[in-house]
Scaffold this motif. Sequence first.
Motif, PDB file in Angstrom:
ATOM      1  N   GLU A 266       0.822  -1.208   0.000  1.00 53.72           N
ATOM      2  CA  GLU A 266       0.000   0.000   0.000  1.00 53.72           C
ATOM      3  C   GLU A 266       0.857   1.258   0.000  1.00 53.72           C
ATOM      4  O   GLU A 266       0.555   2.231  -0.701  1.00 53.72           O
TER       5      GLU A 266
ATOM      6  N   TRP B 297       2.242   1.955  -3.730  1.00 52.34           N
ATOM      7  CA  TRP B 297       1.425   2.587  -4.757  1.00 52.34           C
ATOM      8  C   TRP B 297       1.031   4.004  -4.369  1.00 52.34           C
ATOM      9  O   TRP B 297       0.945   4.898  -5.223  1.00 52.34           O
ATOM     10  N   LEU B 298       0.827   4.242  -3.077  1.00 49.31           N
ATOM     11  CA  LEU B 298       0.513   5.606  -2.635  1.00 49.31           C
ATOM     12  C   LEU B 298       1.707   6.538  -2.827  1.00 49.31           C
ATOM     13  O   LEU B 298       1.557   7.675  -3.309  1.00 49.31           O
TER      14      LEU B 298
ATOM     15  N   ALA C 296      -2.250   4.533   4.223  1.00 53.83           N
ATOM     16  CA  ALA C 296      -1.823   3.132   4.225  1.00 53.83           C
ATOM     17  C   ALA C 296      -2.299   2.425   5.490  1.00 53.83           C
ATOM     18  O   ALA C 296      -2.746   1.275   5.446  1.00 53.83           O
TER      19      ALA C 296
ATOM     20  N   ILE D   2      -6.102   1.838   5.167  1.00 56.08           N
ATOM     21  CA  ILE D   2      -6.385   0.779   4.196  1.00 56.08           C
ATOM     22  C   ILE D   2      -6.025  -0.589   4.769  1.00 56.08           C
ATOM     23  O   ILE D   2      -6.806  -1.551   4.664  1.00 56.08           O
ATOM     24  N   CYS D   3      -4.843  -0.687   5.394  1.00 58.25           N
ATOM     25  CA  CYS D   3      -4.407  -1.974   5.944  1.00 58.25           C
ATOM     26  C   CYS D   3      -5.281  -2.393   7.131  1.00 58.25           C
ATOM     27  O   CYS D   3      -5.554  -3.578   7.315  1.00 58.25           O
TER      28      CYS D   3
ATOM     29  N   ILE E  69      -4.553  -8.739  -2.050  1.00 58.00           N
ATOM     30  CA  ILE E  69      -4.436  -7.333  -1.646  1.00 58.00           C
ATOM     31  C   ILE E  69      -4.305  -6.464  -2.896  1.00 58.00           C
ATOM     32  O   ILE E  69      -3.332  -6.596  -3.643  1.00 58.00           O
TER      33      ILE E  69
ATOM     34  N   LEU F   3      -7.944  -7.292   0.552  1.00 58.79           N
ATOM     35  CA  LEU F   3      -8.453  -6.026   0.033  1.00 58.79           C
ATOM     36  C   LEU F   3      -8.880  -6.229  -1.415  1.00 58.79           C
ATOM     37  O   LEU F   3      -8.056  -6.455  -2.300  1.00 58.79           O
TER      38      LEU F   3
END
Length: 374
Positions: free
Chosen positions: A64, A67-68, A108, A111-112, A311, A351
């Motif tokens: 995560e 990509w962020l 992150a 999201i996680c 994910i 995810l």
Amino acid sequence: WFLYTRLVHALEITSPTILWPLRLLAVFLAASYILVRLWERVAPEPAAYAGEWVAANWIGMMFELLWLTAAFWIIHLLLRVFGIWSRLDPGQQTLIGRWSVIVVISAALIICGYAMWRAAQPARIARASVPVKNVTPEIRQLSIALVADFHAGVLVGSRQVRRMARQVVSCKPDVILVPGDILDHPPDRIRKTALAFQELRAPLGVYGSTGNHEYYINVNAAVSLIHECGIQMLNNEAVELPQGLVIAGITDRTALQFHLPRPKVDEFVAAHSNGKPTILLNHTPVTDEAQAASRAGADLVVSSHTHGGQIWPFSLLTKLTFTFHHGLYKLDRGHIITTCGIGTWGPAMRLGAPPEIVLIKLVGENEPATFEWE
């Protein structure tokens, strides 16, 4: 390394006193999962759990963050290309850098956190209708549960296995199919966890096949323990149910890497189908093997392995790797279902690919094929 360099750049860190600890931390995090998997073979259970929980979930966090961070990096490049960045004073640039770090890390973590929560929830139920040849009224009445990728081990312990098994049984299937990756740690270390599979029961039996992870942990010991738990492993074998349905299981292709015998898929199916409705358990949804199985007489191939990517955005890579990534697909003369699995490998996160149980009904060959989630 990318995350490290972007963090240093965004926060304008230049002091060696800070840089060197950050570098050491980056190296440790990069190697942490491998180190923990080696260490937990001798570590006491609580320490093994704590170590793997941190190292495994770092993998999910890393995906995560990557990509962020990449998104913010591209924005920064565009600001430079169009000359906007150079028009900002140093104070504004510093402020943007600091806030970008805060936003990326916060996003992150959120999201996680959601992904960990989703992985711990009951599995989503998918219902599939699959056309087969020579279907009989008795076969039509069968309820078949497809569930795979438990990855029982340190993080997926006895409590989680028992919870998942009970949910499968609550669906009241007549037969349960488990195409691989049942265990994920050396059998002598997780015997108590594996015994929780004894709650996975169905009137006509529970049938499994090997996945790649059974080979990584000593396949003979793994298969023996799984048998002891009540799952009949079909290692290049087939059984015929009283209703006339043939269930065949072929060992995963990883067997060849360990120099173990594995028949050709088409020859194996042809030798066991005998013109009867046939389901093949084959852990990895390899396109050529699935098509060969269908041409040889398999009405349905059931696979897992992909986790549906598990994910996001890792799922974008797995979709490129596997044509039959997740769901129901038409083959030359049959169908394949690839389930995204019920457990987790590595990070205890899901995810975009929730844990899943697929309930299958076999219908006439001229009836439509469907795959829907409740």
